[in-house]
Design an enzyme around this catalytic site. Structure first.
Site, PDB file in Angstrom:
ATOM      1  N   GLY B 198      27.296  50.351  10.235  1.00  0.00           N
ATOM      2  CA  GLY B 198      26.562  49.946   9.046  1.00  0.00           C
ATOM      3  C   GLY B 198      25.973  51.107   8.285  1.00  0.00           C
ATOM      4  N   ASP B 223      36.065  42.788  10.244  1.00  0.00           N
ATOM      5  CA  ASP B 223      34.820  43.113  10.940  1.00  0.00           C
ATOM      6  C   ASP B 223      34.404  44.539  10.603  1.00  0.00           C
ATOM      7  OD1 ASP B 223      34.539  40.675  12.259  1.00  0.00           O
ATOM      8  OD2 ASP B 223      35.918  41.312  13.846  1.00  0.00           O
ATOM      9  N   LEU B 224      33.280  44.673   9.943  1.00  0.00           N
ATOM     10  CA  LEU B 224      32.825  45.983   9.458  1.00  0.00           C
ATOM     11  C   LEU B 224      32.708  47.007  10.596  1.00  0.00           C
ATOM     12  CD1 LEU B 224      31.799  47.493   6.923  1.00  0.00           C
ATOM     13  CD2 LEU B 224      29.481  46.872   7.633  1.00  0.00           C
ATOM     14  N   ASP B 225      33.365  48.139  10.439  1.00  0.00           N
ATOM     15  CA  ASP B 225      33.290  49.252  11.396  1.00  0.00           C
ATOM     16  C   ASP B 225      33.773  48.861  12.788  1.00  0.00           C
ATOM     17  OD1 ASP B 225      32.235  50.747   9.343  1.00  0.00           O
ATOM     18  OD2 ASP B 225      30.162  50.357   9.893  1.00  0.00           O
ATOM     19  N   GLU B 226      34.632  47.849  12.849  1.00  0.00           N
ATOM     20  CA  GLU B 226      35.115  47.373  14.149  1.00  0.00           C
ATOM     21  C   GLU B 226      36.629  47.538  14.290  1.00  0.00           C
ATOM     22  OE1 GLU B 226      33.751  46.465  16.824  1.00  0.00           O
ATOM     23  OE2 GLU B 226      31.742  45.686  16.420  1.00  0.00           O
TER      24      GLU B 226
END
Lengths: 281, 281, 281, 281
Positions: B198, B223-226
């Site tokens: 994030g 999925d953010l940063d996943e």
């Protein structure tokens, strides 16, 4: 006589002069100076190593420094560099980090006295015997945990232990023990914290597909794997390694990171700045 | 003619022989071979680079390989090594990662064609002009986000773009766009993932007191940063550095990690293995 | 049955297919493939790991491969992966590299049998006894050097030793011995070669004021510290460290570099390419 | 007002107190302290950063410090931290190190004023123009070398240049120029010195078969590639890379190492200790 002085206080003009003038009046020769002024908090942190004429006592120096400590509101500690810190090493089954600590003490890189090895397993008993160090086999379960920690408390007191090192000790210490020995228990966690807290971090790392694994030495607090970090290191892994290969690679990193953290602590090079550490090396 | 072949399939005896025999019949000289057999899933992954006589076409080779691909249930891709991958670079204000990509293309370390630079700011317009690359200034807000992404979609199609590189592009792409270009968008995140996902990861790292900071290049997913990680690197920080110093240190790591990831992708050295990547380098 | 095949030959079309087709006819499942085509010399190097049906013998595979080896002019070697390589470790006084090798064999990271420890000092005799490994104390001086090397030769033969590891053995081997066991003796030198050959490399490094020190594992040749390099590593030093501190830092690097080099060699991942090595890892 | 004070002198008791007391009398708040006592030579080195009340002049502080400097035989230098060091960058054809210096000045990580770029080629003229920096194209050959160096001398004087940075400048400076600006010329050499001095170090590294390549930033002396080392770094290479690939990998290391060295120098964090450097960071 060799001494190490550490202190912290609100930053203002005259502190360094104030302290070093007192030391000069005692005939002290300052051999190391480290300072950190934290602009975000206005706090000053300092570590001085100095040698004094032979007949100087620790009490003499403390007496002389008292006024300046009072004047600047210092949180001050003085250590006799000749006194070896005393430590208890705790270990479960994996002995690589323990063996490296024993080795580094033997060759003199780590200046400390290991007064006991405590384990919930019997695996390292022969190692302890060869090194001539008392070994306490204290298995832990839900029923006897408090009792075993009481034994540990007693051992710390009878051995006048300064530092407890968790060298891959796989039991979680109670909150009360963690609080009681706050800043005096160092743990090695086998991940690059804050990633992969808790159990089986190498398997977690494998599952996430990271390209570097790591190890973290930190002070133990009531929050699991959340204590102030002293030292970390990473090593590269590739897709053709299994979690077991990560474990093998990790042994080397864990051993080094823990030994470095213990050395820094025993040389009084670690100062707490809130939840962060200052490393004067 | 130079080709690169990648494939994956359930592992069994005869696959390497099957494929390489077909290639040998075409007079192909294999110059690089990479293989990974994932024991935990029984899946085989392979990358072959080979050169063929001048008159061989891509269609010829595909036709010849079809039976063996069918026989072993291969997920197969063939690439003409002479065709430069086409990429769009997206950037917000910080231009270090962009500048390094432009530099590495200029000196030939990165073999790719940058067909456009897209930004929600005007800062890098002069840079694009000097490099002779079309610059699209598409500011994004809650109202026009869908519209701007539609422009991006159209641009990808008209420019026949293979890869979108987010070189410090500070807007989150929509789930639908991420899904549509799955495995074709690479992002650089300025932390050692999975730590500090994030916003403001360097400030998060500072607050936690880690001793190493890092950067992570990964494929973008909903999925953010996943997303699957392609490349990571860490660098040491010390207590006397501020979050701004972390940002300065991070510029170097981010630039390198992103460039390496883009190079690996454009040379078809990255294969997806579930949520993990295989790097054939 | 698990086998490892390595070969080199002039590069041309059809080699990979030729070899893998023979293996496929034997029902072999190839689990690892590494290839390197040296464009500057036109030489191909390859390593294959494969498993065969239980009843396949090494002789069977050699017989089957003979024609293709003949056809392409291959320098070929086949290894039964289940057979542990046998090694003699030689050491003088500093035992860190020895201890790490013993440890890595104990935990299974290094798959090898240590058949003897040979030393010109008695320091590690207790270590050998605890590990249950025969210890030969063969002090060396100008008069008895030839005699002692003859004993070593005899020991290599009676123990069917594959590899001699010089784990900080501070005597220079004779040219004839180096030549006789060419490619079968690995030494750890405590510098980042080619800097600081010969005696007291940490003192040389200190005098020159380098900012990183290193260690190098290499095959022993008649030219001192000039043999083909297998593995190297560096570590940062600072101005406040003494040569003795370099030595302490170096222990960690030396131990790791030597263990990695021995592992690579025992897994048949090192191939000689003139004076350089190819590392298939 | 922010000042930086550096000094060295024979070590004895009272030095730190002597200097800091004078500063305290001026109302100075010391914000950074670095000390190194070289036991092998008995010499003390120190760097202090401090802030003073607005109306304090550099001359005031020098006057106050003169007695203590005299008393302890100090070699002392005082710098106004607000005054930007002035530098000339010299470059030949490869511009990666130059570009990074320009970038780091632009973003403020490097606090310096680049007063000129001097080159024996025209390649970087456009870069200089865009950055608004005067560009001097002074081609060098055996005949005009003295003449061109005289121009450089004159430029240093007219621009009041503090530091000359050789950012891949491929001409050897004359002994007299090296001597005249001793300690004021920093060069980046594209090897891990002392290995691979002189020409084509990446080709030398390739030929030797090292597993890590490096870069070295050092002060220029009359002895080619023998000056005091400020900073070094290494990066891993593998057998499948060509000398050209080493050059590409090296660009990143060279750029970083040179920028770090220049930053250390311009912040007065480098002190000479004979042929070695002390780095106060």
């Amino acid at each position: 006589m060799q001494f190490i002085l550490t202190f912290s206080c609100p930053d203002k003009a005259g502190i360094v002069a104030g302290v070093t003038t007192v030391l000069a009046q005692q005939g002290a020769d300052i051999t190391e100076t480290h300072q950190f002024s934290d602009r975000s908090t206005g706090q000053l942190f300092m570590r001085l190593a100095f040698s004094t004429p032979e007949n100087t006592s620790m009490a003499d120096i403390k007496t002389c420094l008292a006024p300046v400590a009072e004047q600047f509101g210092m949180n001050m500690r003085l250590h006799d560099a000749a006194v070896l810190p005393r430590m208890i090493i705790m270990v479960s089954r994996f002995d690589h980090a323990l063996l490296n600590l024993l080795y580094q003490v033997r060759v003199g890189w780590l200046r400390a006295e290991i007064v006991a090895i405590v384990s919930n397993h019997q695996d390292s008993e022969a190692t302890a015997r060869q090194a001539g160090i008392p070994y306490y086999y204290w298995p832990v379960n839900a029923q006897n945990k408090t009792e075993q920690e009481d034994k540990l408390r007693a051992l710390v007191h009878t051995t006048q232990t300064d530092l407890i090192v968790l060298a891959r000790y796989m039991q979680v210490l109670s909150d009360s023990l963690s609080a009681e020995f706050s800043g005096r228990i160092i743990n090695i966690h086998h991940s690059f914290l804050p990633s992969f807290k808790g159990a089986r971090p190498y398997h977690q790392a494998y599952a996430r597909g990271v390209k570097l694994i790591g190890a973290t030495a930190h002070y133990v607090t009531a929050d699991l794997d959340e204590g102030p970090i002293i030292e970390q290191e990473t090593a590269r892994v590739s897709h053709n390694l299994s979690p077991d290969d990560y474990i093998a690679t990790g042994r080397g990193i864990e051993s080094q990171v823990l030994a470095r953290a213990v050395k820094l602590h025993t040389e009084h090079r670690v100062m707490l700045n809130g939840h962060r550490t200052i490393i004067f090396s």
